[in-house]
Design a protein around this motif. Structure first.
Motif, short mmCIF file in Angstrom:
data_model
loop_
_atom_site.label_atom_id
_atom_site.label_comp_id
_atom_site.label_asym_id
_atom_site.label_seq_id
_atom_site.Cartn_x
_atom_site.Cartn_y
_atom_site.Cartn_z
N ARG A 329 -35.06 4.44 34.83
CA ARG A 329 -33.73 4.13 35.37
C ARG A 329 -33.33 5.10 36.47
NH1 ARG A 329 -32.64 3.57 29.83
NH2 ARG A 329 -31.47 5.54 29.79
N ALA A 330 -33.56 6.38 36.27
CA ALA A 330 -33.13 7.38 37.25
C ALA A 330 -33.83 7.17 38.59
CB ALA A 330 -33.40 8.78 36.71
N LYS A 331 -35.15 6.89 38.53
CA LYS A 331 -35.89 6.67 39.77
C LYS A 331 -35.42 5.41 40.49
CE LYS A 331 -40.14 9.15 38.56
NZ LYS A 331 -41.61 9.05 38.36
N LEU A 332 -35.16 4.35 39.70
CA LEU A 332 -34.71 3.10 40.31
C LEU A 332 -33.36 3.31 40.99
CD1 LEU A 332 -35.02 0.05 40.78
CD2 LEU A 332 -33.73 -0.28 38.69
N GLU A 333 -32.44 4.00 40.33
CA GLU A 333 -31.13 4.26 40.90
C GLU A 333 -31.27 5.05 42.20
OE1 GLU A 333 -26.88 5.03 38.92
OE2 GLU A 333 -28.34 6.63 38.55
N SER A 334 -32.20 5.99 42.21
CA SER A 334 -32.43 6.78 43.41
C SER A 334 -32.93 5.91 44.56
CB SER A 334 -33.45 7.89 43.11
OG SER A 334 -33.75 8.63 44.26
N VAL A 335 -33.83 4.97 44.24
CA VAL A 335 -34.35 4.05 45.27
C VAL A 335 -33.24 3.21 45.86
CG1 VAL A 335 -35.81 2.03 45.64
CG2 VAL A 335 -36.69 3.97 44.33
N ILE A 336 -32.39 2.65 44.98
CA ILE A 336 -31.29 1.80 45.45
C ILE A 336 -30.35 2.59 46.34
CG2 ILE A 336 -29.25 0.51 44.71
CD1 ILE A 336 -30.82 -0.32 42.22
N HIS A 337 -30.00 3.80 45.93
CA HIS A 337 -29.05 4.60 46.71
C HIS A 337 -29.65 5.06 48.03
CE1 HIS A 337 -26.53 5.61 42.87
NE2 HIS A 337 -26.52 4.34 43.20
N LYS A 338 -30.96 5.22 48.07
CA LYS A 338 -31.62 5.56 49.33
C LYS A 338 -31.56 4.39 50.31
CE LYS A 338 -35.99 7.18 51.29
NZ LYS A 338 -37.40 7.59 51.00
N ILE A 339 -31.77 3.17 49.78
CA ILE A 339 -31.73 1.98 50.62
C ILE A 339 -30.37 1.83 51.29
CG2 ILE A 339 -31.83 -0.55 50.62
CD1 ILE A 339 -33.79 -0.28 48.24
N PHE A 340 -29.31 2.06 50.50
CA PHE A 340 -27.95 1.84 51.00
C PHE A 340 -27.23 3.14 51.40
CE2 PHE A 340 -28.84 -1.89 48.36
CZ PHE A 340 -28.47 -2.92 49.23
N GLY A 341 -28.00 4.23 51.51
CA GLY A 341 -27.38 5.52 51.80
C GLY A 341 -26.57 5.54 53.08
N GLY A 342 -27.00 4.81 54.10
CA GLY A 342 -26.28 4.80 55.37
C GLY A 342 -24.98 4.05 55.32
N ALA A 343 -24.72 3.34 54.20
CA ALA A 343 -23.48 2.56 54.07
C ALA A 343 -22.59 3.11 52.96
CB ALA A 343 -23.82 1.10 53.78
N ARG A 344 -22.86 4.37 52.56
CA ARG A 344 -22.06 4.96 51.50
C ARG A 344 -20.62 5.11 51.95
NH1 ARG A 344 -24.29 7.79 47.39
NH2 ARG A 344 -26.11 8.26 48.70
N MET A 345 -19.68 4.75 51.09
CA MET A 345 -18.26 4.85 51.40
C MET A 345 -17.80 6.31 51.30
SD MET A 345 -15.52 3.06 52.13
CE MET A 345 -13.76 2.81 51.87
N ASP A 346 -17.22 6.83 52.38
CA ASP A 346 -16.72 8.20 52.40
C ASP A 346 -15.26 8.19 51.97
OD1 ASP A 346 -16.33 10.86 52.78
OD2 ASP A 346 -16.29 10.78 54.98
N ILE A 347 -15.04 8.46 50.70
CA ILE A 347 -13.69 8.40 50.14
C ILE A 347 -13.50 9.51 49.12
CG2 ILE A 347 -14.41 6.76 48.34
CD1 ILE A 347 -11.63 5.49 48.53
N GLU A 348 -12.32 10.09 49.12
CA GLU A 348 -12.00 11.16 48.17
C GLU A 348 -10.90 10.69 47.23
OE1 GLU A 348 -11.78 15.54 49.27
OE2 GLU A 348 -9.64 15.12 48.88
N ILE A 349 -11.14 10.85 45.93
CA ILE A 349 -10.20 10.43 44.90
C ILE A 349 -9.83 11.63 44.04
CG2 ILE A 349 -9.91 8.95 42.85
CD1 ILE A 349 -9.95 7.35 45.35
N LYS A 350 -8.58 11.71 43.64
CA LYS A 350 -8.16 12.78 42.73
C LYS A 350 -8.25 12.29 41.29
CE LYS A 350 -5.19 15.31 45.92
NZ LYS A 350 -3.84 15.89 46.17
#
Length: 402
Positions: A329-350
Motif C-alpha cells: 500500500r505505501a509504495k502504491l500511494e507513493s506512485v500515485i502521489h508522484k504521478i499527480f505531484g505537479g497538481a498538488r493543491m497548495d492549501i493551509e488549514i488550521k
C-alpha cells in the motif's frame, strides 16, 4: 379546439353508427345514457360529483367535462332526467380550473372517445398524469453542451473500455441496490440510447415527499446536456428497459474484483471530494480530489473528516474506490502521489487547536484522469507517465521536458 361543438361531432359520427332500432332509442341516445351511467358509478364510489382541477385523477376530470356538457344540452337533460336519481343534472357546474378549451389534445380526444361511446373509459391507458408529463419533459429537455470538448475524451475512453471489456453495463434496478444515493458525479449511464455522464451534483434539497433530492448536470454523448433532478434520472433509468449503469473499469492484475483463496487483501484506493466552504475548494470543487490508500474501511476512515485537517476539516464525498490485493500500500500511494505531484493543491488549514497544517493528498485532477492512472497501474503501462495540468491528461515525463 374550444369552439368545437360536441353535438355536431356526434351528428357526424351518427353516419357511421348502427341504424336506429324501431321502437327503441337511437345508438346516439344509448351512448349518452351509457356515458351518464359511468358518471353515476363514479359518484356512488367517490361520494361526490366529479370535479375539475389538475390535482384530481384524469378520469374524474373527464367525467366533470362530460357532466358540464350534459347539463348544457337541453336534449341530453330531457333524455337523462328519468335516470337522474342523484340530482346531478340540476346541480350547479363545479368551478373549473381546467376548462374544456385548455385541455390538451390527449385529454380532449379521450373525452370525445367517451362521448362517442367508448365502452370503458378506463381503457385510456395512454393518458398520463401531469406529474408524469412534467417528469418526461424534464428528461427530454436538453440543450447544446457548449464545453463538450472538455467531456468528449471521457466518452471516448468509456467506449474504449467497453469495447475492451474493462467496463460492463448492468441494469439499473432497485433490488440490486442501485438507489439514488448511488448516483454521484463521475458516473456513466446509458439512457434513451445515449451514454450519459453525471458531471455535477448540486447541494441536497428536500423533495415534496420529504426525500432528499439534488439538481444534476448531465452530459450526453451526442453533445447535449440537461439540468435535471436526481430523482428524475433515477426514475427514468428504472423505466427505460434499455437503461444501464456503466461499471467502473474492471480489475486487472493488481486490482482483482474476484479474489482467489491465496490472495491477500491489501486495502483500498479511495478518491474523495471535499464539501469544505474554503474559497480555494469552492472554486475548484469539481476537479479537486483527495487520493489515498487505506487498509481499513473507507467509511470509517472518513467518519471524523470534519475534525481532521487531512480532510480539510470538512465532510467529504466518496467518488471512487478501487480494491487492492497482494500489493504494498505505501509504495502504491507513493506512485500515485508522484504521478499527480505537479497538481498538488497548495492549501493551509488550521486544525482544532489553531495550528496550521498543509495537507499532502489533495490534487487538482479530474476523476477521469485518476481513473486512467489507476487503469495504467493495473496493466503496467504507468511507467514514465505524469499528470499535466495544462492539458488535463497523463503524458510521458519525457514529452513534458521537450
Amino acid at each position: 379546439m374550444s369552439d368545437l361543438d360536441l353535438d355536431e361531432l356526434r351528428s357526424e359520427l351518427d353516419d357511421f353508427a348502427q341504424p336506429e332500432r324501431k321502437g327503441g332509442r337511437s345508438p346516439r341516445e344509448e351512448r349518452i345514457i351509457a356515458g351518464f351511467e359511468e358518471i353515476q358509478r363514479f359518484v356512488e364510489k367517490s361520494g361526490h360529483a366529479p370535479r375539475h382541477g389538475e390535482g384530481g385523477d384524469i378520469f374524474e376530470r373527464l367525467y366533470a367535462v362530460r357532466l358540464d356538457r350534459l347539463r348544457e344540452l337541453e336534449e341530453c337533460r330531457s333524455l337523462l332526467t328519468p335516470f337522474d336519481h342523484q340530482g346531478l343534472l340540476t346541480g350547479a357546474p363545479v368551478a373549473s380550473s381546467a376548462p374544456v378549451d385548455t385541455l390538451d389534445d390527449d385529454e380532449l380526444l379521450a373525452e370525445l372517445e367517451g362521448a362517442a361511446g367508448s365502452s370503458d373509459i378506463t381503457k385510456l391507458r395512454h393518458v398520463r398524469t401531469s406529474a408524469e408529463k412534467r417528469e418526461a419533459e424534464e428528461i427530454a429537455s436538453r440543450e447544446k453542451c457548449l464545453d463538450f470538448e472538455t467531456f468528449k475524451p471521457l466518452f471516448e475512453e468509456v467506449q474504449s473500455d467497453l469495447d475492451a471489456g474493462r467496463r460492463t453495463t448492468r441494469r439499473f434496478v432497485k433490488d440490486a441496490g442501485f438507489l439514488k444515493a448511488d448516483i454521484h458525479a463521475g458516473q456513466f449511464f446509458i439512457i434513451g440510447g445515449q451514454t450519459a455522464y453525471v458531471a455535477q451534483v448540486g447541494e441536497p434539497i428536500k423533495a415534496p415527499n420529504g426525500e432528499t433530492d439534488a439538481r444534476l448536470r448531465v452530459i450526453y454523448s451526442n453533445g447535449t446536456e440537461s439540468d435535471l433532478l436526481l430523482r428524475s434520472l433515477q426514475r427514468a433509468l428504472y423505466k427505460d428497459e434499455a437503461g444501464r449503469r456503466i461499471t467502473e473499469p474492471t480489475a486487472g492484475p493488481l486490482f482483482e474484483e474476484q479474489t482467489s483463496d491465496n490472495d491477500e487483501a491489501s486495502g483500498t484506493v479511495y478518491v474523495l471530494r471535499s464539501k469544505s466552504e474554503h474559497p480555494l475548494v469552492t472554486a475548484n470543487r469539481d476537479i479537486l480530489h483527495k487520493i489515498g490508500v487505506t487498509g481499513g474501511n473507507v467509511e470509517r476512515r472518513i467518519a471524523n473528516a470534519r475534525l481532521d485537517p487531512t480532510f480539510l476539516m470538512a465532510e467529504v464525498e466518496v467518488v471512487a474506490t478501487y480494491e487492492l490485493y497482494n500489493i504494498n500500500r505505501a509504495k502504491l500511494e507513493s506512485v500515485i502521489h508522484k504521478i499527480f505531484g505537479g497538481a498538488r493543491m497548495d492549501i493551509e488549514i488550521k486544525d482544532r487547536f489553531g495550528q496550521p497544517v498543509v495537507p499532502k493528498e489533495w490534487f487538482l485532477a479530474p476523476l477521469f484522469v485518476i481513473d486512467e492512472a489507476v487503469r495504467r497501474i493495473k496493466d503496467g503501462t504507468i511507467t514514465g507517465y505524469i499528470y499535466d495540468r495544462k492539458t488535463a491528461q497523463l503524458i510521458l515525463a519525457s514529452a513534458k521536458d521537450r
